[in-house]
Design a protein around this motif. Sequence first.
Motif, PDB file in Angstrom:
ATOM      1  N   UNK A 114       0.918  -1.121   0.102  1.00  0.00           N
ATOM      2  CA  UNK A 114      -0.036  -0.004   0.094  1.00  0.00           C
ATOM      3  C   UNK A 114       1.033   1.290  -0.028  1.00  0.00           C
ATOM      4  N   UNK A 115       0.249   2.333  -0.445  1.00  0.00           N
ATOM      5  CA  UNK A 115       1.102   3.610  -0.307  1.00  0.00           C
ATOM      6  C   UNK A 115       2.073   3.594  -1.454  1.00  0.00           C
ATOM      7  N   UNK A 116       3.230   4.550  -0.907  1.00  0.00           N
ATOM      8  CA  UNK A 116       4.455   4.662  -2.051  1.00  0.00           C
ATOM      9  C   UNK A 116       5.004   3.173  -2.253  1.00  0.00           C
ATOM     10  N   UNK A 117       5.067   2.392  -1.370  1.00  0.00           N
ATOM     11  CA  UNK A 117       5.688   1.149  -1.712  1.00  0.00           C
ATOM     12  C   UNK A 117       5.012   0.425  -2.777  1.00  0.00           C
ATOM     13  N   UNK A 118       3.916   0.471  -2.811  1.00  0.00           N
ATOM     14  CA  UNK A 118       2.993  -0.095  -3.874  1.00  0.00           C
ATOM     15  C   UNK A 118       3.545   0.396  -5.201  1.00  0.00           C
ATOM     16  N   UNK A 119       3.795   1.708  -5.470  1.00  0.00           N
ATOM     17  CA  UNK A 119       4.227   2.378  -6.670  1.00  0.00           C
ATOM     18  C   UNK A 119       5.450   2.026  -7.017  1.00  0.00           C
ATOM     19  N   UNK A 120       6.401   2.117  -6.046  1.00  0.00           N
ATOM     20  CA  UNK A 120       7.830   1.948  -5.996  1.00  0.00           C
ATOM     21  C   UNK A 120       8.180   0.566  -6.252  1.00  0.00           C
ATOM     22  N   UNK A 121       7.658  -0.352  -5.832  1.00  0.00           N
ATOM     23  CA  UNK A 121       8.124  -1.877  -5.671  1.00  0.00           C
ATOM     24  C   UNK A 121       7.974  -2.379  -7.342  1.00  0.00           C
ATOM     25  N   UNK A 122       7.108  -1.980  -7.983  1.00  0.00           N
ATOM     26  CA  UNK A 122       6.695  -2.237  -9.347  1.00  0.00           C
ATOM     27  C   UNK A 122       7.975  -2.086 -10.316  1.00  0.00           C
ATOM     28  N   UNK A 123       8.651  -0.689  -9.836  1.00  0.00           N
ATOM     29  CA  UNK A 123       9.623  -0.311 -10.844  1.00  0.00           C
ATOM     30  C   UNK A 123      10.723  -1.118 -10.594  1.00  0.00           C
TER      31      UNK A 123
END
Length: 199
Positions: A114-123
């Motif tokens: 959830x949150x910022x980790x959800x966005x950064x992990x995919x990259x």
Amino acid sequence: MAAPGKLTEVTSEPHRDDAVAPAEPDGRAADAPRQARSPRSTLTWVTGAALALAAAFAAWSAWSWHAAATAPASTGGATRDEAVAAGRTLIATVTTFDPQQRDQDLAHWRDATTGALQVSLASTAPPSGPATTGHVLDAGLSDLNAEAGTAKLLASVEIAVTKDGAAQPARRTRLSATMTRTASGWKLSSLDQLGVAGS
């Protein structure tokens, strides 16, 4: 007067030293000492009192244990167990990835974060390379705020690596994760690597 020449026979009560003293209204002799309680009766009374106290203590202990087991504190223990179990599953999910199933595994990562980790992990997901499968060896909470719905988890993870169908040396890593409780359950909101070692 007695006739002359005859002796008058005098009858008198012989003196007795052990004469019984007049009894008092309660049946005891006036000068008889009061009887003291015998040692046997005293011991019986003390034993009975001790048994009564022991029974009362046992009843109080049983009640205290039941009260502690059903107190709100036990809810915190249940929340802790739930958070640890969820954290183990979430970390195993985000350390498992197969480039041949990229879209499917990225969807699993999004569900686990959830949150910022959800966005950064995919990259950070590589477009190609070996497949990894994470196994959590050990995990525990270093902090839990049940009211705020946050927890910090430390985990030791072994990552099995497969490249071109062949097993590679496994890696072991230690992770520090922050978890947030959402409407759909616990999610990872941050993840930091503390160290990596070979098998």
